[in-house]
Design an enzyme around this catalytic site. Structure first.
Site, mmCIF file in Angstrom:
data_model
loop_
_atom_site.group_PDB
_atom_site.id
_atom_site.type_symbol
_atom_site.label_atom_id
_atom_site.label_comp_id
_atom_site.label_asym_id
_atom_site.label_seq_id
_atom_site.Cartn_x
_atom_site.Cartn_y
_atom_site.Cartn_z
ATOM 1 N N SER A 106 32.622 44.385 37.508
ATOM 2 C CA SER A 106 32.895 43.401 38.535
ATOM 3 C C SER A 106 33.230 43.987 39.903
ATOM 4 O O SER A 106 33.274 43.249 40.887
ATOM 5 C CB SER A 106 34.058 42.532 38.076
ATOM 6 N N SER A 158 34.670 47.831 34.722
ATOM 7 C CA SER A 158 34.326 47.327 36.053
ATOM 8 C C SER A 158 34.390 48.316 37.206
ATOM 9 O O SER A 158 34.008 47.972 38.328
ATOM 10 C CB SER A 158 35.205 46.134 36.398
ATOM 11 N N LYS A 189 38.835 46.173 46.640
ATOM 12 C CA LYS A 189 38.365 45.022 45.875
ATOM 13 C C LYS A 189 39.310 43.849 46.142
ATOM 14 O O LYS A 189 40.528 44.036 46.262
ATOM 15 C CB LYS A 189 38.370 45.387 44.389
HETATM 16 N N1 GLN Z 1 32.267 43.037 32.259
HETATM 17 C C1 GLN Z 1 33.517 42.994 31.562
HETATM 18 C C2 GLN Z 1 34.043 41.587 31.557
HETATM 19 O O1 GLN Z 1 33.359 40.729 32.049
HETATM 20 C C3 GLN Z 1 34.508 43.935 32.193
HETATM 21 C C4 GLN Z 1 35.020 43.439 33.473
HETATM 22 C C5 GLN Z 1 36.109 44.277 34.050
HETATM 23 O O2 GLN Z 1 36.271 45.445 33.696
HETATM 24 N N2 GLN Z 1 36.887 43.676 34.930
HETATM 25 O O3 GLN Z 1 35.102 41.318 31.072
#
Ligand code: GLN
Length: 473
Positions: free
Chosen positions: A136, A160, A61
């Protein structure tokens, strides 16, 4: 011809060991698959052509710092930023001989659940390119699902790794907080961020976790693992007590197809010898999301203060005046979601509000942790759906941040409690993958792998997206 669509990392490693393929051939096979299929998917932001290891290649990532390879966290504010050092997880993969295939797409600064918040265009779901891969870590999940990487690393703050794993039909682990170093990770919410593997199988997940986990002097929140990471072999669940939080089963917004797939996975768990019974997590489910959306933006507003045009990436400086340079750089470089969270977080931390918002959220976080501890007095694991829905169409939630936030209703509570969670594919609903989330006590990764592996064998889920299955390369 190497079939990258089906090849697991463990199988790839076998091919290398037996000399049936060379490291260069393996690396080239993945680069070929990326060339062929990533024009449609946009899972990668950039690939690495030179081979820098003799092992099974891996994708990261794009918030994992890689020496000499551009690292943007999916944000235009970091366009052109090339780290001069490796994150500890990158160093560990390098030391294990895993060559880097490339950096994967993500929601900007990991803020999102669909990868549509990327500053470089969305990633598409390999099962249906009209749908999101989740987020994400959507690029890493899509890459593994589409055979564009045998395994990948993502990060999980509120879900995520687990949620995109579920939406793409792959395995994802969010490790116990403190087991994997965050040194060199572009920070979002430091008390929640953890790096985790996305893989085709639970055994691959254990192998990659073994590679990256352990204490790191550069990250003072890391600890020594209580024991070695074991590769799961067994195929039964005898004496494993699994709790089903009633509030998660009854959650409004769970799609019927998701509920059905999870139910049949749990029936299978019973057949394998597990004891399955309902449990209670009322406060965690009710207050998890609001608590997360105070803590995470508060920490993000502080972490993102460093992107000001002075040291990293983009600088908009035609004014030659310091404050104007900061403002213009941040205005031009950040997308809507980071701006929204910087504003919310700054507000929650401001004098006069700190106790009412951030302070209160920390107390609720403690309650959530205790509520989980109470469940683990009677159960070994907690199970639920990973995501209330299957992959949704691109654009379906971009105009409604709260609907997007609700994607993580089931993954956030255990993250706030610092607990490990594994998502494994457990079936299809409307021809799209459904994820089963297993949560364990701190440092219970070996149990998660054992249970996940047993279920995976029994479920025999075919992890290759049906539309790609014919076109094997
Ligand atoms: N969807 C969640 C957020 O927008 C979690 C994102 C993540 O785990 N990086 O914060």
């Amino acid at each position: 011809m190497i079939d990258t669509l089906r090849l697991t990392a463990e199988e790839a490693s076998g091919l290398l060991e037996r000399g049936e393929v060379s490291p260069a051939e393996l690396h080239a096979a993945y680069l070929g698959a990326i060339e062929e299929r990533d024009g449609e998917l946009n899972a990668y932001l950039r690939t690495v052509a030179e081979l820098d290891g003799e092992g099974v290649p891996i994708a990261f990532k794009d918030l994992i710092s890689t020496r000499g390879v551009e690292t943007t966290a999916g944000s235009r504010i970091l366009s052109g930023y090339t780290p001069v050092f490796d994150a500890t997880v990158a160093t560990r993969c390098r030391e294990a001989g895993l060559p880097l295939l490339g950096k994967t797409n993500m929601d900007e600064f990991a803020m999102g659940s669909s990868t549509e918040n990327s500053g470089f265009g969305p990633t598409r779901n390999p099962w249906d390119p009209e749908r999101v891969p989740g987020g994400s870590s959507g690029g890493s999940a899509a890459a593994v699902a589409a055979g564009l990487a045998p395994w990948a690393l993502g990060s999980d703050t509120g879900g995520s790794v687990k949620q995109p794993a579920a939406l793409c039909g792959v395995v994802g682990l969010r490790p116990t907080y403190g087991t994997v170093s965050r040194y060199g990770i572009l920070a979002f919410a430091s008390s929640l961020d953890q790096i985790g593997p996305l893989t085709k199988t639970v055994r691959d997940c254990a192998l990659l976790y073994r590679t990256i986990a352990g204490r790191d002097p550069c990250d003072s929140t890391t600890v020594d693992l209580p024991g070695p990471v074991e590769l799961p072999e067994g195929e039964d669940l005898r004496r494993v007590r699994i709790g089903l939080p009633r509030q998660m089963l009854e959650l409004e917004g769970i799609e019927p197809g998701v509920a059905r797939a999870v139910e049949s996975a749990l029936d299978l768990a019973r057949e394998l010898g597990a004891e399955v019974a309902e449990c209670e997590l009322p406060r965690s489910v009710e207050y998890g999301l609001p608590c997360y959306y105070l803590i995470a933006p508060a920490e993000a507003s502080s972490n993102l203060a460093r992107y000001d045009g002075v040291r990293y990436g983009l600088r908009v400086d035609e004014a030659w005046e310091l404050d104007a340079m900061y403002e213009r750089t941040r205005d031009a470089g950040f997308g809507d979601e980071p701006k929204r969270r910087i504003m919310l977080g700054t507000y929650a931390l401001s004098a006069g509000y700190y106790e009412a918002y951030y302070g209160q959220a920390q107390k609720v976080r403690t309650l959530i942790r205790r509520e989980h501890e109470a469940v683990f007095e009677c159960f070994d694991l907690i199970a639920s759906a990973t995501s209330p829905t299957v992959a949704f169409p691109l654009g379906a939630k971009t105009q409604n941040p709260l609907a997007m936030y609700a994607s993580d209703l089931l993954t956030i509570p255990s993250n706030l409690a610092g607990l490990p969670g594994l998502s494994i594919p457990c079936g299809l609903a409307d021809a799209l993958p459904v994820g089963l989330q297993l949560i364990g006590p701190q440092f219970s990764e070996n149990l998660l792998f054992r249970a996940g592996h047993a279920l995976e064998q029994a479920l025999a889920f075919d992890a290759v997206p049906a539309r790609l299955a014919g076109a094997a390369t």
